[in-house]
Scaffold this motif. Structure first.
Motif, PDB file in Angstrom:
ATOM      1  N   GLU A 173       0.835  -1.202   0.000  1.00 26.16           N
ATOM      2  CA  GLU A 173       0.000   0.000   0.000  1.00 26.16           C
ATOM      3  C   GLU A 173       0.872   1.255   0.000  1.00 26.16           C
ATOM      4  O   GLU A 173       1.953   1.272   0.599  1.00 26.16           O
ATOM      5  N   ILE A 174       0.390   2.305  -0.665  1.00 27.80           N
ATOM      6  CA  ILE A 174       1.159   3.549  -0.736  1.00 27.80           C
ATOM      7  C   ILE A 174       1.307   4.140   0.655  1.00 27.80           C
ATOM      8  O   ILE A 174       0.327   4.297   1.392  1.00 27.80           O
ATOM      9  N   ASN A 175       2.532   4.482   1.013  1.00 29.53           N
ATOM     10  CA  ASN A 175       2.844   5.033   2.333  1.00 29.53           C
ATOM     11  C   ASN A 175       2.961   6.557   2.220  1.00 29.53           C
ATOM     12  O   ASN A 175       3.918   7.068   1.632  1.00 29.53           O
ATOM     13  N   PRO A 176       2.002   7.323   2.781  1.00 26.04           N
ATOM     14  CA  PRO A 176       2.064   8.785   2.671  1.00 26.04           C
ATOM     15  C   PRO A 176       3.345   9.373   3.239  1.00 26.04           C
ATOM     16  O   PRO A 176       3.870  10.355   2.709  1.00 26.04           O
ATOM     17  N   GLN A 177       3.865   8.787   4.321  1.00 25.43           N
ATOM     18  CA  GLN A 177       5.085   9.310   4.941  1.00 25.43           C
ATOM     19  C   GLN A 177       6.277   9.229   3.982  1.00 25.43           C
ATOM     20  O   GLN A 177       7.196  10.054   4.057  1.00 25.43           O
ATOM     21  N   GLU A 178       6.264   8.260   3.102  1.00 27.90           N
ATOM     22  CA  GLU A 178       7.362   8.093   2.150  1.00 27.90           C
ATOM     23  C   GLU A 178       7.059   8.748   0.808  1.00 27.90           C
ATOM     24  O   GLU A 178       7.972   9.195   0.111  1.00 27.90           O
ATOM     25  N   LEU A 179       5.797   8.817   0.438  1.00 28.68           N
ATOM     26  CA  LEU A 179       5.414   9.409  -0.848  1.00 28.68           C
ATOM     27  C   LEU A 179       5.588  10.922  -0.847  1.00 28.68           C
ATOM     28  O   LEU A 179       5.966  11.512  -1.868  1.00 28.68           O
ATOM     29  N   VAL A 180       5.328  11.561   0.305  1.00 26.47           N
ATOM     30  CA  VAL A 180       5.311  13.021   0.384  1.00 26.47           C
ATOM     31  C   VAL A 180       6.623  13.539   0.969  1.00 26.47           C
ATOM     32  O   VAL A 180       7.091  13.053   1.996  1.00 26.47           O
ATOM     33  N   SER A 181       7.204  14.529   0.319  1.00 22.65           N
ATOM     34  CA  SER A 181       8.377  15.235   0.835  1.00 22.65           C
ATOM     35  C   SER A 181       7.986  16.662   1.180  1.00 22.65           C
ATOM     36  O   SER A 181       7.114  17.253   0.530  1.00 22.65           O
ATOM     37  N   ILE A 182       8.627  17.207   2.205  1.00 25.50           N
ATOM     38  CA  ILE A 182       8.363  18.584   2.631  1.00 25.50           C
ATOM     39  C   ILE A 182       9.635  19.416   2.440  1.00 25.50           C
ATOM     40  O   ILE A 182      10.704  19.031   2.899  1.00 25.50           O
ATOM     41  N   THR A 183       9.502  20.552   1.762  1.00 24.92           N
ATOM     42  CA  THR A 183      10.618  21.471   1.568  1.00 24.92           C
ATOM     43  C   THR A 183      10.284  22.822   2.187  1.00 24.92           C
ATOM     44  O   THR A 183       9.269  23.434   1.843  1.00 24.92           O
ATOM     45  N   ASP A 184      11.120  23.272   3.105  1.00 27.81           N
ATOM     46  CA  ASP A 184      10.935  24.558   3.783  1.00 27.81           C
ATOM     47  C   ASP A 184      11.450  25.679   2.878  1.00 27.81           C
ATOM     48  O   ASP A 184      12.622  25.682   2.485  1.00 27.81           O
ATOM     49  N   ILE A 185      10.585  26.632   2.541  1.00 30.34           N
ATOM     50  CA  ILE A 185      11.006  27.760   1.701  1.00 30.34           C
ATOM     51  C   ILE A 185      10.710  29.091   2.411  1.00 30.34           C
ATOM     52  O   ILE A 185      10.497  30.112   1.761  1.00 30.34           O
ATOM     53  N   THR A 186      10.715  29.059   3.738  1.00 31.65           N
ATOM     54  CA  THR A 186      10.373  30.251   4.520  1.00 31.65           C
ATOM     55  C   THR A 186      11.251  31.445   4.168  1.00 31.65           C
ATOM     56  O   THR A 186      10.754  32.559   3.965  1.00 31.65           O
ATOM     57  N   ASP A 187      12.563  31.236   4.102  1.00 32.95           N
ATOM     58  CA  ASP A 187      13.465  32.355   3.832  1.00 32.95           C
ATOM     59  C   ASP A 187      13.188  32.979   2.473  1.00 32.95           C
ATOM     60  O   ASP A 187      13.177  34.214   2.335  1.00 32.95           O
TER      61      ASP A 187
END
Length: 427
Positions: A173-187
Motif C-alpha cells: 500500500e502507498i505510504n504517505p510518509q514516504e510518498l510526500v516530501s516537505i521542503t521549507d522555503i520560509t526564507d
C-alpha cells in the motif's frame, strides 16, 4: 444551473484578487485583465492540463494524512464559497490544529490555502504541489498567501511545500510518509514579501483599469511565453507573420534581446548565434529552402549499421501515484512496443509487437516477449534514443534478471541531429 453558479462566482470575485489571479498577473499583466474583463478570450482547459489537475487532487489526501486532527473545508457551490471565510474562522475558534482548504481574506485580497496548521504562537503554511520539487513560482504563490493570512490575523512562522518524493518506490500500500516530501522555503518567501505587497497593488490597478496593459509577449514571465502567445493571437492587432515571436523555440528572454537590438522581424536577424541551437537550425533550413543534414555525421552513423535492423518504439504510461510495486511516481512504464525488423539491406520488413491488455504490471510480460522478438545481433534504431534507453535502464534496475539483455540494447543517437538512432547490438 451550473452556468448560473459560475456566473455568480465570477461576479463575486470580479473586484477581488485571489491567489490564482495574482499568479496570472505575474505570468502577464494583460492575462489578468482579460480574465476580469474579457474572459471569452481565455482558452478552455485542455484535457492534458485537466488530467494534471486531477492527479494533483488525487495527491492531496496523502499530503493531508501527514497532519493529525485535520479539519477539511472547501466548497462545492457558490453559497459554500461565500460562507467559507466564516466557516474557516469557526474551525479555528473551535480549536482546530490544522485546517485544509480554508479561505482567508483581507479587503480585496483572498486565498484558499491548502493547509494551515498551528505552530506555537504562529502558524505553518503548507502548499501541496504535485511536482517532485519546490519551484521558484511556489515562492510567489506562498508569499501572496502569507500576505493575506497575516493581514487576516494569522502570523506565519514557516512556509513549506509538500510535494512528491521522486525516489519513492511502492511496496504494498502507498505510504504517505514516504510518498510526500516537505521542503521549507520560509526564507525565500520572506524575501519576497515587500515585493509581493507592491505587486498586489499593481495587480489591483490592472483589475480596476478599463484599459488592457501592453500585451507584448516579452512581458510574459514564469515560462508562460508559449501559453501567452495562444491568447495574444486572438488580440488586435495580430502578430505579423514574419514576427520574431513566430520563431520556433523562442522565449521571452531571447525575444527581448532581439528587440533591444532593434530586431522585430525574422528577416532582420543577421546573427543567429544569439538564439538557441534548435532555432538556428530552423533559420538555416529556411535559408536553404529545405532540411539541413550533416552528411558526414549521417555517413558515420550509417556505416555502423549491422543487419538485422530493429526499428523500435516503446509506448508508455505514467502516473503520480505509482500503480504497481517496484514503480515510482511519474515513472514512464512501458506497456507496448512495436518493432519492424529488416533482416538485410533492401529486404522485406517483418513486424512484431506487444500490447499489454489487463490491469496488471505490464513490464514482466513485455520483457519476456521482447527477448523473443529481438535477437542478440544487429542494430536497434529508434527515433529519440534517450527515451528508450531510460526505459531500459529503469526496467533493468527493477528486473535484474533482464539487465544483461536490456544493457545490450544501447540507444545512443549520433548527435541529436536530423537522424537519430542506435549503434549495433554487436558486430
Amino acid at each position: 444551473m451550473v452556468f448560473h453558479w459560475f456566473h455568480q462566482f465570477w461576479e463575486a470575485n470580479y473586484t477581488m484578487l485571489s491567489k490564482s489571479d495574482y499568479m496570472m498577473f505575474l505570468r502577464h499583466p494583460a492575462w489578468l485583465w482579460i480574465k476580469k474583463h474579457a474572459r471569452h478570450l481565455l482558452p478552455p482547459i485542455d484535457p492534458s492540463l485537466q488530467a494534471r489537475f486531477d492527479e494533483g487532487h488525487a495527491f492531496e489526501p496523502y499530503a493531508e494524512e501527514l497532519f493529525g486532527d485535520l479539519v477539511r473545508l472547501g466548497f462545492s457551490d457558490f453559497s459554500e464559497y461565500q460562507a467559507l471565510p466564516a466557516r474557516t474562522l469557526d474551525a479555528w475558534r473551535d480549536g482546530a490544529n490544522a485546517v485544509a482548504q480554508g479561505r482567508y481574506e483581507d479587503g480585496t485580497i483572498t486565498c484558499i490555502s491548502d493547509i494551515v496548521s498551528r505552530s506555537g504562537d504562529g502558524y505553518v503554511l503548507t502548499e501541496i504541489k504535485s511536482g517532485t520539487s519546490a519551484k521558484p513560482e511556489h515562492t510567489f504563490d506562498l508569499a501572496f498567501q502569507r500576505v493575506v493570512l497575516e493581514a487576516a490575523g494569522f502570523p506565519i512562522a514557516r512556509c513549506e511545500v509538500a510535494h512528491v518524493n521522486r525516489d519513492y518506490v511502492r511496496n504494498g500500500e502507498i505510504n504517505p510518509q514516504e510518498l510526500v516530501s516537505i521542503t521549507d522555503i520560509t526564507d525565500a518567501v520572506t524575501e519576497q514579501l515587500e515585493k509581493t505587497r507592491t505587486r498586489i497593488d499593481q495587480a489591483l490597478s490592472v483589475v480596476a483599469s478599463s484599459t488592457m496593459p501592453d500585451p507584448s509577449p516579452v512581458r510574459a514571465r514564469l515560462k508562460s511565453y508559449g501559453e501567452w502567445l495562444e491568447i495574444r493571437e486572438k488580440l488586435d492587432p495580430p502578430i505579423a507573420l514574419n514576427s520574431i515571436h513566430r520563431l520556433p523555440f523562442i522565449n521571452a528572454e531571447k525575444a527581448s534581446e532581439l528587440i533591444a537590438n532593434g530586431i522585430t522581424k525574422i528577416d532582420e536577424i543577421s546573427d543567429p548565434s544569439v538564439l538557441g541551437k534548435s532555432t538556428q537550425r530552423y533559420l538555416r533550413a529556411t535559408a536553404n529552402g529545405g532540411r539541413t543534414i550533416d552528411h558526414q555525421e549521417l555517413s558515420g552513423f550509417l556505416s555502423e549499421i549491422v543487419y538485422p535492423v530493429y526499428y523500435f518504439d516503446y509506448e508508455t504510461s505514467q502516473s503520480l501515484l505509482p500503480p504497481w510495486d517496484g514503480t515510482r511516481p511519474y515513472q514512464q512504464v512501458a506497456f507496448q512496443y512495436s518493432v519492424h525488423i529488416q533482416h538485410e539491406a533492401g529486404g522485406e520488413i517483418e513486424h512484431k509487437e506487444y500490447l499489454h491488455r489487463d490491469a496488471g504490471n505490464p513490464m514482466p510480460a513485455l520483457l519476456n516477449r521482447l527477448r523473443e522478438d529481438i535477437g542478440d545481433r544487429g542494430s536497434v534504431v529508434v527515433w529519440y534514443a534517450p527515451f528508450e534507453k531510460s526505459r531500459n535502464t529503469e526496467m533493468a534496475e527493477t528486473y535484474p534478471e533482464h539487465a544483461e539483455f536490456l544493457e545490450g540494447l544501447p540507444c545512443h543517437p549520433p548527435d541529436q541531429r536530423e537522424i537519430r538512432g542506435a549503434p549495433p547490438l554487436s558486430s
